[in-house]
Design a protein around this motif. Structure first.
Motif, mmCIF file in Angstrom:
data_model
loop_
_atom_site.group_PDB
_atom_site.id
_atom_site.type_symbol
_atom_site.label_atom_id
_atom_site.label_comp_id
_atom_site.label_asym_id
_atom_site.label_seq_id
_atom_site.Cartn_x
_atom_site.Cartn_y
_atom_site.Cartn_z
ATOM 1 N N GLY A 30 44.276 38.428 41.803
ATOM 2 C CA GLY A 30 45.152 39.383 41.113
ATOM 3 C C GLY A 30 44.872 39.491 39.625
ATOM 4 N N LYS A 31 43.812 38.835 39.151
ATOM 5 C CA LYS A 31 43.513 38.861 37.718
ATOM 6 C C LYS A 31 43.235 40.280 37.225
ATOM 7 C CE LYS A 31 39.854 36.211 37.828
ATOM 8 N NZ LYS A 31 39.551 36.002 39.252
ATOM 9 N N SER A 32 42.376 40.995 37.952
ATOM 10 C CA SER A 32 42.024 42.345 37.511
ATOM 11 C C SER A 32 43.220 43.280 37.554
ATOM 12 C CB SER A 32 40.893 42.913 38.380
ATOM 13 O OG SER A 32 39.700 42.239 38.069
ATOM 14 N N THR A 33 44.090 43.084 38.535
ATOM 15 C CA THR A 33 45.279 43.933 38.595
ATOM 16 C C THR A 33 46.141 43.715 37.355
ATOM 17 O OG1 THR A 33 45.231 43.803 40.992
ATOM 18 C CG2 THR A 33 47.273 44.559 39.992
ATOM 19 N N VAL A 34 46.282 42.457 36.932
ATOM 20 C CA VAL A 34 47.053 42.181 35.716
ATOM 21 C C VAL A 34 46.421 42.903 34.533
ATOM 22 C CG1 VAL A 34 47.754 40.397 34.087
ATOM 23 C CG2 VAL A 34 47.893 39.958 36.546
ATOM 24 N N ILE A 35 45.101 42.790 34.404
ATOM 25 C CA ILE A 35 44.406 43.447 33.297
ATOM 26 C C ILE A 35 44.584 44.959 33.389
ATOM 27 C CG2 ILE A 35 42.099 43.962 32.409
ATOM 28 C CD1 ILE A 35 41.430 41.017 32.782
ATOM 29 N N ASN A 36 44.512 45.489 34.608
ATOM 30 C CA ASN A 36 44.685 46.933 34.777
ATOM 31 C C ASN A 36 46.095 47.392 34.383
ATOM 32 O OD1 ASN A 36 42.082 47.369 35.599
ATOM 33 N ND2 ASN A 36 42.541 47.217 37.782
ATOM 34 N N VAL A 37 47.074 46.525 34.590
ATOM 35 C CA VAL A 37 48.438 46.866 34.156
ATOM 36 C C VAL A 37 48.523 46.825 32.632
ATOM 37 C CG1 VAL A 37 50.835 46.095 34.132
ATOM 38 C CG2 VAL A 37 49.589 46.169 36.289
ATOM 39 N N LEU A 38 47.897 45.821 32.028
ATOM 40 C CA LEU A 38 47.932 45.704 30.566
ATOM 41 C C LEU A 38 47.358 46.947 29.909
ATOM 42 C CD1 LEU A 38 46.693 42.020 30.010
ATOM 43 C CD2 LEU A 38 49.050 42.853 30.171
ATOM 44 N N LEU A 39 46.366 47.555 30.569
ATOM 45 C CA LEU A 39 45.679 48.709 29.993
ATOM 46 C C LEU A 39 46.196 50.021 30.556
ATOM 47 C CD1 LEU A 39 42.123 47.154 30.060
ATOM 48 C CD2 LEU A 39 43.550 47.549 28.056
ATOM 49 N N PRO A 85 35.543 46.218 30.769
ATOM 50 C CA PRO A 85 36.144 46.423 32.086
ATOM 51 C C PRO A 85 35.355 45.683 33.162
ATOM 52 C CG PRO A 85 35.406 48.500 31.081
ATOM 53 C CD PRO A 85 34.805 47.392 30.302
ATOM 54 N N GLU A 86 36.034 45.466 34.276
ATOM 55 C CA GLU A 86 35.404 44.779 35.399
ATOM 56 C C GLU A 86 34.179 45.541 35.880
ATOM 57 O OE1 GLU A 86 37.794 44.878 38.863
ATOM 58 O OE2 GLU A 86 36.955 43.039 39.695
ATOM 59 N N GLY A 87 33.087 44.842 36.104
ATOM 60 C CA GLY A 87 31.895 45.465 36.665
ATOM 61 C C GLY A 87 31.167 46.392 35.702
ATOM 62 N N ASN A 88 31.469 46.274 34.420
ATOM 63 C CA ASN A 88 30.907 47.109 33.346
ATOM 64 C C ASN A 88 30.422 48.492 33.758
ATOM 65 O OD1 ASN A 88 28.128 46.389 34.212
ATOM 66 N ND2 ASN A 88 28.689 44.406 33.365
ATOM 67 N N PRO A 89 31.387 49.347 34.104
ATOM 68 C CA PRO A 89 31.029 50.725 34.426
ATOM 69 C C PRO A 89 30.603 51.470 33.167
ATOM 70 C CG PRO A 89 33.406 50.486 34.309
ATOM 71 C CD PRO A 89 32.843 49.128 34.086
ATOM 72 N N LEU A 90 29.409 52.036 33.190
ATOM 73 C CA LEU A 90 28.898 52.744 32.014
ATOM 74 C C LEU A 90 28.376 54.112 32.447
ATOM 75 C CD1 LEU A 90 26.953 49.718 30.530
ATOM 76 C CD2 LEU A 90 29.087 50.642 29.657
ATOM 77 N N TYR A 91 27.941 54.874 31.458
ATOM 78 C CA TYR A 91 27.397 56.203 31.753
ATOM 79 C C TYR A 91 25.880 56.117 31.820
ATOM 80 C CZ TYR A 91 32.068 57.765 30.767
ATOM 81 O OH TYR A 91 33.418 57.943 30.815
ATOM 82 N N GLY A 96 33.610 54.331 38.436
ATOM 83 C CA GLY A 96 34.348 53.354 37.631
ATOM 84 C C GLY A 96 34.260 53.613 36.143
ATOM 85 N N SER A 97 33.396 54.553 35.733
ATOM 86 C CA SER A 97 33.215 54.741 34.293
ATOM 87 C C SER A 97 34.462 55.331 33.635
ATOM 88 C CB SER A 97 31.996 55.624 34.014
ATOM 89 O OG SER A 97 32.135 56.880 34.623
ATOM 90 N N ILE A 98 35.374 55.883 34.431
ATOM 91 C CA ILE A 98 36.632 56.390 33.866
ATOM 92 C C ILE A 98 37.359 55.268 33.136
ATOM 93 C CG2 ILE A 98 38.113 55.891 35.888
ATOM 94 C CD1 ILE A 98 38.321 59.165 34.038
ATOM 95 N N VAL A 99 37.128 54.048 33.609
ATOM 96 C CA VAL A 99 37.772 52.894 32.988
ATOM 97 C C VAL A 99 37.207 52.668 31.583
ATOM 98 C CG1 VAL A 99 37.945 50.389 33.168
ATOM 99 C CG2 VAL A 99 38.427 51.807 35.157
ATOM 100 N N GLU A 156 48.172 61.633 35.711
ATOM 101 C CA GLU A 156 49.087 60.805 34.913
ATOM 102 C C GLU A 156 49.712 59.711 35.778
ATOM 103 O OE1 GLU A 156 50.009 60.042 31.708
ATOM 104 O OE2 GLU A 156 49.098 61.925 31.166
ATOM 105 N N ARG A 157 49.958 60.003 37.045
ATOM 106 C CA ARG A 157 50.688 59.085 37.907
ATOM 107 C C ARG A 157 49.799 58.270 38.840
ATOM 108 N NH1 ARG A 157 53.209 62.725 35.882
ATOM 109 N NH2 ARG A 157 55.402 62.590 35.323
ATOM 110 N N ALA A 158 48.510 58.442 38.707
ATOM 111 C CA ALA A 158 47.598 57.759 39.635
ATOM 112 C C ALA A 158 47.334 56.321 39.191
ATOM 113 C CB ALA A 158 46.284 58.524 39.708
ATOM 114 N N ASP A 159 47.143 55.440 40.156
ATOM 115 C CA ASP A 159 46.635 54.099 39.873
ATOM 116 C C ASP A 159 45.112 54.175 39.828
ATOM 117 O OD1 ASP A 159 48.969 52.737 39.656
ATOM 118 O OD2 ASP A 159 48.982 51.975 41.713
ATOM 119 N N ILE A 160 44.556 53.730 38.722
ATOM 120 C CA ILE A 160 43.101 53.802 38.600
ATOM 121 C C ILE A 160 42.530 52.411 38.758
ATOM 122 C CG2 ILE A 160 41.219 54.312 37.006
ATOM 123 C CD1 ILE A 160 43.226 56.500 35.933
ATOM 124 N N THR A 161 41.885 52.202 39.865
ATOM 125 C CA THR A 161 41.361 50.851 40.111
ATOM 126 C C THR A 161 39.882 50.898 40.420
ATOM 127 O OG1 THR A 161 42.027 51.065 42.408
ATOM 128 C CG2 THR A 161 43.507 49.886 40.967
#
Lengths: 320, 281
Positions: free
Chosen positions: A42-51, A83-89, B82-85, B276-281
């Motif tokens: 649940g670590k990433s979920t916590v981080i995702n909530v923080l952000l 971010p997790e898994g370093n998503p880049l362009y 995932g790059s949206i993150v 706005e209301r979506a969970d982005i994971t």
């Protein structure tokens, strides 16, 4: 002092799955906080909530004094993120990533200096990120997190994919940032990384925070033994090591003496006593490794503290 | 204003995307071929109007494809990769992402249409002595508006979906639901509307009311209705469109234009609400 991060009763459910369960967490300004736990804890979920990437089902969250649900942009302005898994362009170059991030933060950036700081070759900075290795992407992600001159760094598995040099560089940077007064909150399932660099540690398992504190505090709380292993020429019969204060138990295996200690300061006395009766060939001191701590906390419902469970958690790392 | 930083980043990214350039180039090629066909085939040099009408028809079918292809992955693609993150880790809000992507893709589509129209106008001026710049410019403007309506739809679809596959399904679904049923008489959307309104619901709506529902619910129909505003009466008569005087006020081309403007706003607003209301994971 105001905490940099504070959650009260934070709960996040995805359909029927409880990813985070009533989490109370406090991270102080200026500290390096290692957020430890196996994959899926649940670590990433916590981080995702923080952000503010996901919204909590229940509970309250404050990051730098703001609620992510309403003031995410204020938080992000002062936060650098890996971010997790370093998503880049993939189509953009490393330099373009840094320049764009700085622009979003409305600060000037010295891309060359940043690339050097994270140990990316300057020529790589001019190439599209699509051709980067995992380690290079991870380094660039870290550089991006630093580009906005943040007060808080939130790093999700920042050392995944780094080679030993990269890991060392990463730890140095984390320390430098903390010494400059920044708060670093980073998650990891790599125990050594957390142990080496964190002021405090929080351990998550199955959506719950099972322990928080400094590493010595965690050790004390758990009352885990330290032990000392001595190789001797011949084991003398009348050692009476059990009589030494702080000694928990003694095991003899051939010419190897293993002494478990409730009090680590008893080591000197143990070695001295053995040396009076036998020729000591080797001494190994084994502190309670974080790995053992980790296995203890995360082996679900089990009190077993065997090496086997530590091996299982290592195995989980490898599989991931 | 961080919408601008999103736009700037998206330009960097999208200018290296081949698909958008390819589709834009294809549209230009099609117009040139159609003009050539009218000029050297059926109509001859005197038939500038038929050339423009052909541009409308090919545009009606093709423009939505350009717009949808250019924008349907704008957000959903970044969610899948995932790059949206990365994007949302910087000080940009979700609103900035939706609006920034919309502006950027709208500009890209409008710019590639501008290139196509410039080439077409140049050719038309050379090939057709009777070429009317005003008619052409009006048609080009309406076609651009039409394209942006579909960009808005594509952004809405993209903001409401988390994967490429779903975004594609949404975009293709909308394309078929609005385009095929307009351009092919065999699968007439209007007949379906009439069946639902009059046979099932028993509303007893007249032909104009049905037409209005068609225009309201379908940007392609709104576009075709709007072109009456810029095409000369002889041309609309020649291709069998009803005379403006015979139509109720609510199916006049001005209304169709207003509805197209509505399409610029409403889908994006819905997409923004959903994102706005979506969970982005």
């Amino acid at each position: 002092m105001m905490p940099a991060i504070r959650t009260d009763g934070l709960t996040k459910r995805f359909d029927d799955v409880v990813a985070v369960d009533s989490l109370d967490l406090e991270v102080w300004k200026g500290e390096v906080f290692g957020f430890l736990g196996p994959n899926g804890a649940g670590k990433s979920t916590v981080i995702n909530v923080l952000l503010d990437f996901v919204r909590p089902t229940a509970g309250s969250v404050r990051v730098l004094g703001h609620d992510p649900r309403t003031d995410a942009d204020r938080i992000r302005r002062r936060t650098g993120v890996v971010p997790e898994g370093n998503p880049l362009y993939d189509r953009l170059t490393g330099r373009e990533h840094l320049e764009w991030t700085a622009r979003a933060h409305d600060v000037a950036v010295d891309a060359t200096a940043l690339l050097e700081r994270v140990g990316l070759p300057l020529e790589a900075g001019d190439r599209p990120v699509g051709g980067y290795s995992t380690g290079m992407r991870q380094r660039l992600s870290l550089a991006m997190a630093l580009a906005g001159d943040p007060d808080l760094l939130i790093l999700d598995e920042p050392s995944a994919g780094l080679d030993p040099t990269g890991s060392r560089r990463f730890r140095e940077i984390v320390r430098e940032e903390a010494d400059d007064g920044r708060t670093v909150f980073f998650s990891s399932h790599v125990l050594g990384e957390v142990e080496a660099v964190s002021d405090r540690v929080g351990i998550m398992a199955d959506g719950r925070l099972v322990a928080t504190g400094t590493i010595p505090e965690l050790r004390a709380e758990l009352d885990l033994d330290a032990s000392i292993v001595l190789e001797v020429e011949r084991v003398p019969p009348d050692l009476a090591l059990e009589a030494v204060p702080g000694v928990d138990g003694v095991a003899v295996d051939g010419t190897t003496l293993r002494v478990d200690l409730a009090d680590a300061t008893a080591k000197g006395e143990v070695v001295a006593r053995v040396a009076r009766h036998a020729r000591v060939l080797d001494v190994r001191s084994e502190g309670t490794s974080l790995e053992r701590l980790f296995a203890t906390y995360t082996s679900a419902g089990s009190t077993e503290r065997s090496a086997e469970s530590a091996d299982r958690s290592r195995l989980a790392e490898v599989e991931e | 204003m961080s919408v601008r930083t999103v736009v700037a980043k998206d330009f960097l990214d999208v200018r290296r995307a081949r698909t958008v350039r390819f589709v834009g180039g294809l549209y230009t090629t099609l117009i040139v071929l159609l003009f050539a066909q009218v000029r050297f085939g059926t109509g001859g040099p005197s038939d500038a109007r038929m050339a423009v009408w052909n541009m409308v028809v090919v545009g009606a079918a093709f423009i939505p494809a350009i717009a949808l292809v250019s924008a349907y992955l704008a957000i959903a693609g970044e969610r899948e990769s995932g790059s949206i993150v990365s994007l949302l880790s910087t000080p940009v809000s979700r609103r900035d992402v939706v609006l920034g992507k919309y502006v950027s893709r709208a500009v890209v589509v409008a710019a590639s249409l501008a290139v196509a129209f410039t080439i077409a106008a140049g050719l038309a001026a050379v090939w057709f002595p009777a070429f009317d710049p005003a008619v052409f410019a009006g048609t080009a403007a309406l076609t651009t508006l039409y394209a942006l309506a579909y960009v808005s739809v594509a952004i809405a679809v993209s903001a409401s979906t988390a994967t490429r596959a779903r975004a594609m399904a949404g975009a293709i679904g909308f394309y078929f639901a609005t385009n095929l049923v307009t351009l092919f008489d065999d699968v007439s959307g209007l007949a379906a509307l009439e069946y639902v309104a009059n046979e099932l619901l028993g509303l007893g709506l007249g032909a104009d009311a049905i037409q209005f529902l068609g225009i309201l619910s379908n940007p392609t129909r709104a576009y075709l209705a709007s072109t009456m505003l810029v095409l000369p009466a002889e041309l609309t008569e020649a291709i069998g469109l009803p005379a403006r005087e015979s139509l109720s006020w609510y199916v006049q081309p001005e209304i169709a234009v207003a509805i197209l403007f509505g399409w610029l706003v409403v889908p994006v607003a819905i997409g923004w609400y959903r994102f706005e209301r979506a969970d982005i994971t």
